[in-house]
Enzyme design. Structure first.
Site, short mmCIF file in Angstrom:
data_model
loop_
_atom_site.label_atom_id
_atom_site.label_comp_id
_atom_site.label_asym_id
_atom_site.label_seq_id
_atom_site.Cartn_x
_atom_site.Cartn_y
_atom_site.Cartn_z
N HIS A 4 0.85 -1.19 0.00
CA HIS A 4 0.00 0.00 0.00
C HIS A 4 0.89 1.24 0.00
O HIS A 4 1.95 1.26 0.62
CB HIS A 4 -0.90 0.02 1.25
CG HIS A 4 -2.08 0.92 1.12
ND1 HIS A 4 -2.01 2.26 1.36
CD2 HIS A 4 -3.35 0.66 0.73
CE1 HIS A 4 -3.21 2.80 1.16
NE2 HIS A 4 -4.03 1.86 0.76
N ASP B 62 -7.85 -5.53 0.07
CA ASP B 62 -8.29 -6.43 -1.00
C ASP B 62 -7.87 -7.88 -0.82
O ASP B 62 -8.25 -8.74 -1.61
CB ASP B 62 -7.74 -5.92 -2.35
CG ASP B 62 -8.30 -4.56 -2.67
OD1 ASP B 62 -7.52 -3.63 -2.95
OD2 ASP B 62 -9.54 -4.40 -2.58
C1 SDX Z 1 -6.28 -0.05 -2.85
O1 SDX Z 1 -4.54 4.48 -2.01
C2 SDX Z 1 -5.48 3.84 -1.37
O2 SDX Z 1 -5.89 4.20 -0.27
C3 SDX Z 1 -6.07 2.66 -2.10
C4 SDX Z 1 -7.05 1.78 -1.34
C5 SDX Z 1 -8.35 2.52 -1.05
O3 SDX Z 1 -9.06 2.12 -0.12
O4 SDX Z 1 -8.69 3.45 -1.82
O5 SDX Z 1 -6.48 1.36 -0.11
C6 SDX Z 1 -7.45 0.55 -2.14
O6 SDX Z 1 -6.05 0.28 -3.97
C7 SDX Z 1 -5.37 -0.99 -2.10
C8 SDX Z 1 -4.15 -1.46 -2.96
C9 SDX Z 1 -4.63 -2.56 -3.92
N1 SDX Z 1 -3.56 -2.91 -4.88
C10 SDX Z 1 -2.93 -4.08 -4.80
O7 SDX Z 1 -3.08 -4.90 -3.89
C11 SDX Z 1 -1.98 -4.35 -5.97
C12 SDX Z 1 -0.64 -4.88 -5.44
N2 SDX Z 1 0.01 -3.79 -4.72
C13 SDX Z 1 0.97 -2.99 -5.45
O8 SDX Z 1 0.79 -2.87 -6.82
C14 SDX Z 1 1.45 -1.77 -4.70
O9 SDX Z 1 1.74 -2.17 -3.42
C15 SDX Z 1 0.56 -0.54 -4.65
C16 SDX Z 1 0.13 -0.11 -6.00
C17 SDX Z 1 -0.65 -0.80 -3.80
C18 SDX Z 1 1.38 0.58 -4.00
O10 SDX Z 1 2.40 0.87 -4.87
P1 SDX Z 1 3.54 1.97 -4.49
O11 SDX Z 1 3.21 2.67 -3.23
O12 SDX Z 1 3.78 2.80 -5.70
O13 SDX Z 1 4.74 1.07 -4.14
P2 SDX Z 1 5.82 0.64 -5.19
O14 SDX Z 1 5.13 0.09 -6.40
O15 SDX Z 1 6.80 1.74 -5.37
O16 SDX Z 1 6.51 -0.59 -4.43
C19 SDX Z 1 7.57 -0.37 -3.51
C20 SDX Z 1 8.39 -1.64 -3.57
C21 SDX Z 1 8.78 -2.03 -4.99
O17 SDX Z 1 9.96 -2.80 -4.91
P3 SDX Z 1 11.41 -2.09 -5.26
O18 SDX Z 1 11.22 -1.42 -6.63
O19 SDX Z 1 11.63 -1.09 -4.17
O20 SDX Z 1 12.39 -3.24 -5.31
O21 SDX Z 1 7.59 -2.74 -3.10
C22 SDX Z 1 7.38 -3.68 -4.15
C23 SDX Z 1 7.68 -2.94 -5.44
O22 SDX Z 1 8.12 -3.86 -6.45
N3 SDX Z 1 5.98 -4.07 -4.08
C24 SDX Z 1 5.54 -5.32 -4.23
C25 SDX Z 1 4.16 -5.25 -4.02
N4 SDX Z 1 3.80 -4.00 -3.77
C26 SDX Z 1 4.92 -3.26 -3.81
N5 SDX Z 1 6.19 -6.47 -4.52
C27 SDX Z 1 5.41 -7.59 -4.60
N6 SDX Z 1 4.07 -7.62 -4.41
C28 SDX Z 1 3.42 -6.46 -4.11
N7 SDX Z 1 2.11 -6.48 -3.92
#
Ligand code: SDX
Length: 434
Positions: free
Chosen positions: A311, A368
């Site tokens: 998140h 989720d």
């Molecule tokens: C919702 O914003 C809100 O409040 C949203 C929400 C709401 O109520 O409105 O809470 C609802 O959208 C919840 C999130 C649902 N999405 C997912 O579950 C999809 C999987 N999650 C990711 O795609 C990600 O965690 C996000 C999109 C939720 C957040 O992305 P960020 O903050 O941009 O984080 P990032 O992509 O920069 O990740 C940071 C690091 C990265 O690794 P490095 O590049 O530092 O090596 O963490 C890793 C990412 O690769 N990472 C994950 C991961 N999420 C982040 N690695 C594996 N699995 C994951 N789920």
């Protein structure tokens, strides 16, 4: 909305030898903010923050998230207390009006919603233009935008009366629209709302009753559905809420702004993650395959991510996920269902939370991760999960949209950029281009 920010000092920045002093502001809780609205006028520079990781778009008094502690407050009330003790329409009142209602206030509010649950009869024909196998979110996005064609008498956002009518209509009609989207996809007849039922009961009946049989509401599933609506109601300035605010800032009517929010929510990184999470858990299939997927999620060359994990704000357990996990266990126990997906989810959570990759990045289950287990047990196909998220989030979007319109400091949202394209050059006629 009257501002309640207080000045807590100044931030000074040096820009090319020029010292610029900007107000440092503080709110009720959370990080202080540097108010940069005069930065360009004073220093001739913009800020740049792709994804808005360090940038606030507005002052808001509705919801607060403490990402480090994993706290979520709606008008100051913790989400776990609301999920345990309140109901979705009561939380809707709280989000919209700022205070929990008295019994008489709630009764009047509930009646004002109930009397708007029916749809214009011609909207039913609107769906006929879609293939039955269209994704439900395609129908919902279109149908919400189309509401403006059927209810043009509440479009002037500067008129509080019209804004209130549009707000009540959308809260009341989203369940009826969402149920029609589901019925259309399975080829069953639409079911009219029954205003003698509660909000969640009415919705489940419109989804699962059929003319050929008597429908008996299940109180356990009704309570679970209402609680899921509470957990999805609002969440600060997430992607879809920011979309609603930006769309509304141009003066677009509420139906257009909410339709923009529905479209934004559809993305798999946002509201579409609940559908993706359950599909992922089903693909993993058995607890013994969890380790393989945890490794895949860490592979920088593999685009696979654990859906329902991570998140932007929570760097601790999403408090909604905790309630969701507890509710999943309660519902499956009550139904006597042994869903292997729950076991896979719990094993995945355990392994991931002990794995350095997730611990270092502070990746925890989010709202989720477990919701799909419950929605599946209630009887919804995965394609409907984001529709249910949109149904509940409509209340938060409307509360945020109204707050923005009533905020005297808000103007049309118009972000700037840093340009790195070609410098100015003269046009070359095609005959001279070689
Ligand atoms: C919702 O914003 C809100 O409040 C949203 C929400 C709401 O109520 O409105 O809470 C609802 O959208 C919840 C999130 C649902 N999405 C997912 O579950 C999809 C999987 N999650 C990711 O795609 C990600 O965690 C996000 C999109 C939720 C957040 O992305 P960020 O903050 O941009 O984080 P990032 O992509 O920069 O990740 C940071 C690091 C990265 O690794 P490095 O590049 O530092 O090596 O963490 C890793 C990412 O690769 N990472 C994950 C991961 N999420 C982040 N690695 C594996 N699995 C994951 N789920």
């Amino acid at each position: 909305m009257q501002s309640k920010m207080k000045q807590a000092g100044h931030a000074r920045i040096e820009v090319e030898g020029k010292s610029v002093e900007l107000p440092l502001m503080e709110g009720t809780d959370g990080p202080k903010v540097i108010d940069v609205r005069k930065l360009y006028a004073q220093a001739g520079v913009f800020t740049l923050d792709p994804g808005y990781t360090s940038t606030g778009s507005c002052e808001s008094q509705i919801t607060f998230i403490d990402g480090d502690e994993g706290r979520l407050l709606h008008r100051g009330y913790p989400i776990d207390q609301l999920a345990e003790n309140s109901g979705f329409l009561e939380v809707a009142y709280l989000l919209l009006r700022g205070e929990l209602p008295s019994q008489s206030q709630f009764t009047a509010f509930e009646q004002s919603i109930t009397r708007h649950t029916m749809l214009h009869e011609q909207i039913d024909r609107f769906f006929e233009g879609f293939r039955r196998d269209s994704h439900p979110m395609a129908l919902l996005t279109s149908a919400v935008a189309a509401l403006s064609a059927f209810y043009p008498d509440a479009m002037d956002i500067e008129d509080p009366e019209q804004r209130n009518l549009a707000t009540l209509r959308m809260i009341a009609k989203m369940p009826t629209l969402a149920a029609r989207v589901y019925k259309y996809s399975i080829g069953q007849p639409f079911v009219y709302p029954d205003n003698s039922l509660s909000y969640a009961e009415n919705f489940l009946r419109m989804c699962f009753s059929v003319p050929a049989e008597r429908y008996a509401p299940n109180p356990v599933l009704t309570r679970a559905m209402d609680r899921i609506f509470i957990l999805h109601a609002d969440h600060e300035q997430n992607a879809s809420t920011s979309t609603v605010r930006l769309a509304g800032s141009s003066g677009a009517h509420p139906y257009a702004a909410i339709a923009a929010g529905v479209a934004s929510l559809w993305g798999p990184s946002h509201g579409g993650a609940n559908e993706a999470a359950l599909n992922m858990l089903r693909e993993i299939g058995t607890p013994d395959r969890v380790g393989e997927y945890v490794k895949k999620a860490q592979d920088p060359d593999d685009s696979f991510r654990l859906m329902g994990f991570g998140h932007r704000v929570y760097k601790n357990y999403d408090p909604r996920a905790k309630v969701m996990q507890q509710t999943a266990k309660e519902v499956l126990d009550e139904l006597g269902v042994n869903d292997p997906v729950l076991e896979v989810a719990q094993k995945l959570e355990k392994i991931a939370l002990e794995d350095d990759y997730f611990v270092e990045r502070k990746l925890y289950p989010n709202v989720d991760f477990y919701s799909g287990v419950i929605l599946n047990a209630i009887g919804f196909p995965t394609e409907m999960f984001t529709v249910l998220f949109a149904l509940a989030r409509t209340v938060g979007w409307l509360a945020q949209l109204n707050e923005m319109i009533e905020d005297p400091s808000q103007r049309i949202g118009r972000p700037r950029q840093i340009y790195t394209g070609p410098d100015q050059r003269d046009f070359i006629p095609v005959r001279d281009r070689g």
